[in-house]
Design a protein around this motif. Structure first.
Motif, PDB file in Angstrom:
ATOM      1  N   THR A   1       1.044  -1.178   0.046  1.00  9.35           N
ATOM      2  CA  THR A   1      -0.122   0.195   0.103  1.00  9.35           C
ATOM      3  C   THR A   1       0.835   1.325  -0.031  1.00  9.35           C
ATOM      4  O   THR A   1       0.531   2.148  -0.730  1.00  9.35           O
ATOM      5  CB  THR A   1      -0.978  -0.105   1.238  1.00  9.35           C
ATOM      6  N   LEU A   2       1.822   1.349   0.820  1.00 14.38           N
ATOM      7  CA  LEU A   2       2.733   2.558   0.898  1.00 14.38           C
ATOM      8  C   LEU A   2       3.511   2.633  -0.089  1.00 14.38           C
ATOM      9  O   LEU A   2       4.051   3.799  -0.791  1.00 14.38           O
ATOM     10  CB  LEU A   2       3.383   2.465   2.171  1.00 14.38           C
ATOM     11  N   TYR A   3       3.804   1.278  -0.890  1.00 15.07           N
ATOM     12  CA  TYR A   3       4.847   1.644  -1.962  1.00 15.07           C
ATOM     13  C   TYR A   3       4.041   2.093  -3.266  1.00 15.07           C
ATOM     14  O   TYR A   3       4.545   2.997  -4.027  1.00 15.07           O
ATOM     15  CB  TYR A   3       5.170   0.240  -2.431  1.00 15.07           C
ATOM     16  N   ALA A   4       2.787   1.815  -3.472  1.00 13.48           N
ATOM     17  CA  ALA A   4       1.897   2.268  -4.363  1.00 13.48           C
ATOM     18  C   ALA A   4       1.753   3.801  -4.107  1.00 13.48           C
ATOM     19  O   ALA A   4       1.783   4.762  -5.045  1.00 13.48           O
ATOM     20  CB  ALA A   4       0.379   1.700  -4.478  1.00 13.48           C
ATOM     21  N   GLY A   5       1.621   4.181  -2.865  1.00 14.46           N
ATOM     22  CA  GLY A   5       1.444   5.518  -2.393  1.00 14.46           C
ATOM     23  C   GLY A   5       2.647   6.483  -2.970  1.00 14.46           C
ATOM     24  O   GLY A   5       2.515   7.646  -3.173  1.00 14.46           O
ATOM     25  N   ILE A   6       4.027   5.749  -2.578  1.00 14.91           N
ATOM     26  CA  ILE A   6       5.111   6.505  -2.674  1.00 14.91           C
ATOM     27  C   ILE A   6       5.343   6.791  -4.280  1.00 14.91           C
ATOM     28  O   ILE A   6       5.726   7.851  -4.771  1.00 14.91           O
ATOM     29  CB  ILE A   6       6.237   5.848  -2.180  1.00 14.91           C
ATOM     30  N   LYS A   7       5.018   5.788  -5.190  1.00 11.09           N
ATOM     31  CA  LYS A   7       5.188   5.507  -6.404  1.00 11.09           C
ATOM     32  C   LYS A   7       4.009   6.641  -7.093  1.00 11.09           C
ATOM     33  O   LYS A   7       4.290   7.270  -8.177  1.00 11.09           O
ATOM     34  CB  LYS A   7       4.901   4.357  -7.194  1.00 11.09           C
ATOM     35  N   ALA A   8       3.010   6.879  -6.342  1.00  8.83           N
ATOM     36  CA  ALA A   8       2.102   7.924  -7.107  1.00  8.83           C
ATOM     37  C   ALA A   8       2.364   9.384  -6.520  1.00  8.83           C
ATOM     38  O   ALA A   8       1.642  10.171  -7.247  1.00  8.83           O
ATOM     39  CB  ALA A   8       0.658   7.683  -6.337  1.00  8.83           C
ATOM     40  N   ILE A   9       3.226   9.562  -6.107  1.00  4.29           N
ATOM     41  CA  ILE A   9       3.670  11.031  -5.571  1.00  4.29           C
ATOM     42  C   ILE A   9       4.261  11.651  -6.736  1.00  4.29           C
ATOM     43  O   ILE A   9       5.328  10.946  -7.244  1.00  4.29           O
ATOM     44  CB  ILE A   9       4.617  11.247  -4.368  1.00  4.29           C
ATOM     45  N   PRO A  10       4.001  12.866  -7.316  1.00  4.60           N
ATOM     46  CA  PRO A  10       4.728  13.270  -8.681  1.00  4.60           C
ATOM     47  C   PRO A  10       5.999  13.576  -8.344  1.00  4.60           C
ATOM     48  O   PRO A  10       6.610  14.271  -7.456  1.00  4.60           O
ATOM     49  CB  PRO A  10       3.870  14.575  -8.815  1.00  4.60           C
TER      50      PRO A  10
ATOM     51  N   LEU B   1       1.388  13.669   2.156  1.00  3.77           N
ATOM     52  CA  LEU B   1       1.032  13.107   1.102  1.00  3.77           C
ATOM     53  C   LEU B   1       0.629  11.542   1.150  1.00  3.77           C
ATOM     54  O   LEU B   1      -0.739  11.176   0.846  1.00  3.77           O
ATOM     55  CB  LEU B   1       1.600  13.115  -0.378  1.00  3.77           C
ATOM     56  N   LEU B   2       1.289  11.167   2.001  1.00  2.00           N
ATOM     57  CA  LEU B   2       0.979   9.574   2.486  1.00  2.00           C
ATOM     58  C   LEU B   2      -0.071   9.314   3.358  1.00  2.00           C
ATOM     59  O   LEU B   2      -0.449   8.119   3.777  1.00  2.00           O
ATOM     60  CB  LEU B   2       2.326   9.010   2.752  1.00  2.00           C
ATOM     61  N   ARG B   3      -0.452  10.453   3.923  1.00  3.61           N
ATOM     62  CA  ARG B   3      -1.090  10.523   5.592  1.00  3.61           C
ATOM     63  C   ARG B   3      -2.201   9.622   5.431  1.00  3.61           C
ATOM     64  O   ARG B   3      -2.816   8.940   6.458  1.00  3.61           O
ATOM     65  CB  ARG B   3      -1.151  11.762   5.990  1.00  3.61           C
ATOM     66  N   PRO B   4      -3.237   9.858   4.388  1.00 10.00           N
ATOM     67  CA  PRO B   4      -4.563   9.032   4.013  1.00 10.00           C
ATOM     68  C   PRO B   4      -4.190   7.582   3.984  1.00 10.00           C
ATOM     69  O   PRO B   4      -5.053   6.901   4.435  1.00 10.00           O
ATOM     70  CB  PRO B   4      -5.161   9.810   2.910  1.00 10.00           C
TER      71      PRO B   4
ATOM     72  N   ALA C   1      11.153  19.516  -6.757  1.00  8.56           N
ATOM     73  CA  ALA C   1      11.034  21.119  -6.229  1.00  8.56           C
ATOM     74  C   ALA C   1      11.604  21.087  -5.022  1.00  8.56           C
ATOM     75  O   ALA C   1      12.160  22.078  -4.614  1.00  8.56           O
ATOM     76  CB  ALA C   1       9.543  21.377  -6.256  1.00  8.56           C
ATOM     77  N   ALA C   2      11.229  20.000  -3.936  1.00  7.81           N
ATOM     78  CA  ALA C   2      11.686  20.467  -2.578  1.00  7.81           C
ATOM     79  C   ALA C   2      13.288  20.347  -2.760  1.00  7.81           C
ATOM     80  O   ALA C   2      14.091  20.829  -1.939  1.00  7.81           O
ATOM     81  CB  ALA C   2      11.104  18.732  -2.024  1.00  7.81           C
TER      82      ALA C   2
END
Length: 293
Positions: free
Chosen positions: A174-183, A208-211, A189-190
């Protein structure tokens, strides 16, 4: 989301909600109903009439010192499992984003094996590995004869490790999918603004991953709070003199071993209420912090 879109979405979800509500409402109703009666083996067999106790079973349960001991053991055990699962799953999710594709594939296959292993089979394998006389772990450590299930806390730790082993794949994927979904542009930019890797993870990726973290945390709390199979198999039904009991195993003992079905149902109602309170409290805390749910 506009009000009209929200109503449309709710209309589409209504059939599924009705089915789920029907499937859940009747068992919960029966559980609450049984908890209000003196419902034992004699009543099941028709040898004695049902006796309405009202809140008698609840009074008896809350006045039992063993219940409170088992409750705190359950809370501590579940908290350990949840924290361990989140830490291991999150660490491996980050690792999966940094290794080569073939290594990532091996990692996911290994995680899938742990996830797909039935709880009874997984618990039996762990018992064999940690067997006092023939276990591989004792042989490697040179501690042949040491029992991993005799001491209360060591036994709890062993079971918690097994629970984490079979639970972390859900968190990792779940978290891997969330990380890969971050633009990628956000992370770049950071970096251009001078943020370190740790600062980027804390201030950019974590919000961004909090949900997703919310979802996996609540799921882990629910799963680990009602663990039954691992405790029952690995400690022989709750350990020596019931030292490793958790609420689910305690309810089983009262309902089926002692034929106190009303008291067992009462424990089930209390567990359900506690899980609802934990979930609602967690959601309210997130809402107060301004997080969208």
């Amino acid at each position: 989301m506009a009000r009209g879109d929200g109503r449309t979405a709710f209309a589409y979800l209504t059939p599924a909600l009705l089915v789920l509500g029907g499937l859940m409402a009747y068992p919960i109703y029966q559980l609450v109903l049984i908890s209000l009666f003196d419902y034992g083996q004699e009543q099941v067999s028709g040898g004695a009439p049902l006796e309405f106790l009202g809140l008698g079973n609840y009074t008896r349960l809350l006045g039992d010192q063993q219940f409170w001991t088992v409750l705190w053991q359950t809370v501590g055990f579940a908290a350990t499992c949840v924290i361990g699962t989140l830490v291991v799953g999150a660490a491996l999710a980050v690792l999966a984003t940094r290794v080569r594709p073939w290594a990532r594939m091996l990692l996911f296959l290994a995680a899938l094996g742990a996830w797909a292993t039935p709880a009874v089979a997984g618990s039996t394998i762990w018992l064999f590995l940690f067997d006092a006389n023939f276990g591989l772990v004792n042989e490697v450590l040179g501690s042949t004869g040491f029992s991993w299930t005799f001491d209360r806390w060591i036994a709890f730790g062993l079971v918690a490790a097994q629970v984490v082993w079979c639970s972390f794949p859900f968190v990792m994927v779940t978290l891997y999918a969330g990380i890969k979904a971050i633009p990628q542009e956000v992370i770049e930019a950071a970096a251009l603004d001078g943020a370190s890797t740790a600062r980027t993870a804390r201030s950019v990726m974590l919000p961004l991953l909090r949900p997703l973290i919310l979802v996996v945390t609540i799921q882990s709390i629910i799963w680990d709070f009602k663990v039954f199979t691992q405790i029952y198999v690995m400690t022989g039904g709750g350990g020596i003199a019931g030292r490793n009991l958790v609420l689910n195993v305690y309810a089983y003992q009262q309902a089926f071993a002692a034929s106190e079905y009303g008291l067992g149902a009462t424990i089930g109602v209390v567990m359900t209420a506690l899980l609802l309170l934990i979930t609602i409290g967690y959601l309210r805390a997130l809402r107060k912090s301004g997080e969208e749910l």
